[in-house]
Design a protein around this motif. Sequence first.
Motif, PDB file in Angstrom:
ATOM      1  N   CYS A  22       0.682  -1.580   0.099  1.00  0.00           N
ATOM      2  CA  CYS A  22       0.083   0.053   0.073  1.00  0.00           C
ATOM      3  C   CYS A  22       0.789   1.077  -0.349  1.00  0.00           C
ATOM      4  O   CYS A  22       2.098   1.619   0.508  1.00  0.00           O
ATOM      5  N   ILE A  23       0.196   2.486  -0.535  1.00  0.00           N
ATOM      6  CA  ILE A  23       1.056   3.658  -1.185  1.00  0.00           C
ATOM      7  C   ILE A  23       0.212   4.547  -0.631  1.00  0.00           C
ATOM      8  O   ILE A  23      -1.321   4.646   0.115  1.00  0.00           O
ATOM      9  N   GLU A  24       0.693   5.327   0.728  1.00  0.00           N
ATOM     10  CA  GLU A  24      -0.132   6.187   1.719  1.00  0.00           C
ATOM     11  C   GLU A  24       0.942   7.299   0.742  1.00  0.00           C
ATOM     12  O   GLU A  24       2.024   7.799   0.813  1.00  0.00           O
ATOM     13  N   ILE A  25       0.037   8.506   1.373  1.00  0.00           N
ATOM     14  CA  ILE A  25       0.258   9.297   0.482  1.00  0.00           C
ATOM     15  C   ILE A  25      -0.434  11.155   1.441  1.00  0.00           C
ATOM     16  O   ILE A  25      -1.097  10.884   1.758  1.00  0.00           O
ATOM     17  N   ASN A  26       0.585  11.413   2.139  1.00  0.00           N
ATOM     18  CA  ASN A  26       0.690  12.792   2.858  1.00  0.00           C
ATOM     19  C   ASN A  26       1.054  14.401   2.862  1.00  0.00           C
ATOM     20  O   ASN A  26       1.958  14.240   2.582  1.00  0.00           O
ATOM     21  N   THR A  27      -0.078  15.161   2.431  1.00  0.00           N
ATOM     22  CA  THR A  27       0.417  16.234   2.222  1.00  0.00           C
ATOM     23  C   THR A  27       0.655  17.089   3.241  1.00  0.00           C
ATOM     24  O   THR A  27      -0.197  17.478   4.248  1.00  0.00           O
ATOM     25  N   TRP A  63       9.571   8.594   0.904  1.00  0.00           N
ATOM     26  CA  TRP A  63      10.620   9.840  -0.053  1.00  0.00           C
ATOM     27  C   TRP A  63       9.277  10.374   0.290  1.00  0.00           C
ATOM     28  O   TRP A  63       7.915  11.315   0.969  1.00  0.00           O
ATOM     29  N   TYR A  64      10.415  12.099   0.510  1.00  0.00           N
ATOM     30  CA  TYR A  64       9.827  12.731   0.751  1.00  0.00           C
ATOM     31  C   TYR A  64      10.643  14.195  -0.491  1.00  0.00           C
ATOM     32  O   TYR A  64      11.571  13.927  -0.545  1.00  0.00           O
ATOM     33  N   VAL A  65       9.397  14.626  -0.747  1.00  0.00           N
ATOM     34  CA  VAL A  65       9.379  14.952  -2.434  1.00  0.00           C
ATOM     35  C   VAL A  65       8.534  16.706  -2.195  1.00  0.00           C
ATOM     36  O   VAL A  65       7.456  16.951  -1.080  1.00  0.00           O
ATOM     37  N   TYR A  85       5.524   3.699   0.995  1.00  0.00           N
ATOM     38  CA  TYR A  85       5.660   2.293   0.535  1.00  0.00           C
ATOM     39  C   TYR A  85       5.421   1.476   1.304  1.00  0.00           C
ATOM     40  O   TYR A  85       7.059   0.972   2.034  1.00  0.00           O
ATOM     41  N   SER A  86       4.624   0.187   1.847  1.00  0.00           N
ATOM     42  CA  SER A  86       5.041  -0.942   2.855  1.00  0.00           C
ATOM     43  C   SER A  86       4.110  -2.268   1.793  1.00  0.00           C
ATOM     44  O   SER A  86       3.162  -2.217   1.230  1.00  0.00           O
ATOM     45  N   CYS A  87       4.698  -3.258   2.349  1.00  0.00           N
ATOM     46  CA  CYS A  87       4.850  -4.796   2.216  1.00  0.00           C
ATOM     47  C   CYS A  87       4.830  -5.143   2.930  1.00  0.00           C
ATOM     48  O   CYS A  87       6.128  -4.844   3.650  1.00  0.00           O
ATOM     49  N   ASP A  88       4.707  -6.535   2.679  1.00  0.00           N
ATOM     50  CA  ASP A  88       5.696  -7.752   3.757  1.00  0.00           C
ATOM     51  C   ASP A  88       6.801  -7.876   2.763  1.00  0.00           C
ATOM     52  O   ASP A  88       7.189  -8.241   2.090  1.00  0.00           O
ATOM     53  N   LEU A  89       7.419  -8.171   4.010  1.00  0.00           N
ATOM     54  CA  LEU A  89       9.009  -8.800   3.289  1.00  0.00           C
ATOM     55  C   LEU A  89       9.276  -9.055   2.505  1.00  0.00           C
ATOM     56  O   LEU A  89       9.755  -9.173   1.238  1.00  0.00           O
ATOM     57  N   ALA A 114       5.868  -0.928 -10.865  1.00  0.00           N
ATOM     58  CA  ALA A 114       5.305  -0.243 -10.830  1.00  0.00           C
ATOM     59  C   ALA A 114       4.677   0.745 -10.004  1.00  0.00           C
ATOM     60  O   ALA A 114       3.832   2.219 -10.530  1.00  0.00           O
ATOM     61  N   VAL A 115       5.657   0.794  -8.871  1.00  0.00           N
ATOM     62  CA  VAL A 115       4.985   1.847  -8.123  1.00  0.00           C
ATOM     63  C   VAL A 115       5.580   2.858  -8.596  1.00  0.00           C
ATOM     64  O   VAL A 115       5.078   3.871  -8.479  1.00  0.00           O
ATOM     65  N   ASP A 116       7.330   2.497  -8.596  1.00  0.00           N
ATOM     66  CA  ASP A 116       8.010   3.957  -9.359  1.00  0.00           C
ATOM     67  C   ASP A 116       6.605   4.564 -10.634  1.00  0.00           C
ATOM     68  O   ASP A 116       6.820   5.792 -11.252  1.00  0.00           O
ATOM     69  N   ALA A 117       6.532   3.900 -10.658  1.00  0.00           N
ATOM     70  CA  ALA A 117       5.858   4.822 -12.399  1.00  0.00           C
ATOM     71  C   ALA A 117       4.372   5.150 -12.487  1.00  0.00           C
ATOM     72  O   ALA A 117       4.597   6.537 -12.764  1.00  0.00           O
ATOM     73  N   LEU A 118       4.244   4.262 -11.297  1.00  0.00           N
ATOM     74  CA  LEU A 118       2.406   5.506 -10.646  1.00  0.00           C
ATOM     75  C   LEU A 118       3.027   6.539  -9.935  1.00  0.00           C
ATOM     76  O   LEU A 118       2.303   7.839 -10.568  1.00  0.00           O
ATOM     77  N   LEU A 119       4.279   6.892  -9.324  1.00  0.00           N
ATOM     78  CA  LEU A 119       4.523   8.374  -8.647  1.00  0.00           C
ATOM     79  C   LEU A 119       5.290   8.926  -9.773  1.00  0.00           C
ATOM     80  O   LEU A 119       5.043  10.498  -9.738  1.00  0.00           O
ATOM     81  N   ASP A 120       5.951   8.774 -10.540  1.00  0.00           N
ATOM     82  CA  ASP A 120       7.087   9.765 -11.566  1.00  0.00           C
ATOM     83  C   ASP A 120       5.525  10.283 -12.287  1.00  0.00           C
ATOM     84  O   ASP A 120       5.510  11.462 -12.974  1.00  0.00           O
TER      85      ASP A 120
END
Length: 127
Positions: A27-32, A84-86, A97-101, A110-116
């Motif tokens: 899951c990706i979490e985004i805070n502003t 990321w702090y951007v 972004y966190s997931c099971d190890l 896929a995450v990199d492509a979304l965030l780009d």
Amino acid sequence: MALAPEWWAEAEEDGTILVGDEDDVGCIEINTLHKEAGDFDAAELKAIATAESPEAGDWQQVRLGDFGGWYTAFTEGDAGVREWYVAAGSQLLFITYSCDLDNAGMDDSAVDALLDTLAVSSATEVS
């Protein structure tokens, strides 16, 4: 941010945006955060990142669409974590972004492509 069809997004009551894929790998979490005066610069972002995430190391400069700042990846318990702090101007995004190890690295591209695809948008008045 443009979402691929296999991804979903929802806004939480506290303002956090959650983004995940239908496989529930992670899951990706985004805070502003909005700065009241002036813009964020790279040194200020790095200071915030290292203060907020002291367990992380090896911060690398990164660009995500219209946003630039700092990125790191680390293990926390049984989870793989990427942070990321951007910022763009006075707007800072703290993205995790966190997931099971066991699944670490599976969704990285896929995450990199979304965030780009992150882009600053301005509110448009509707008359």
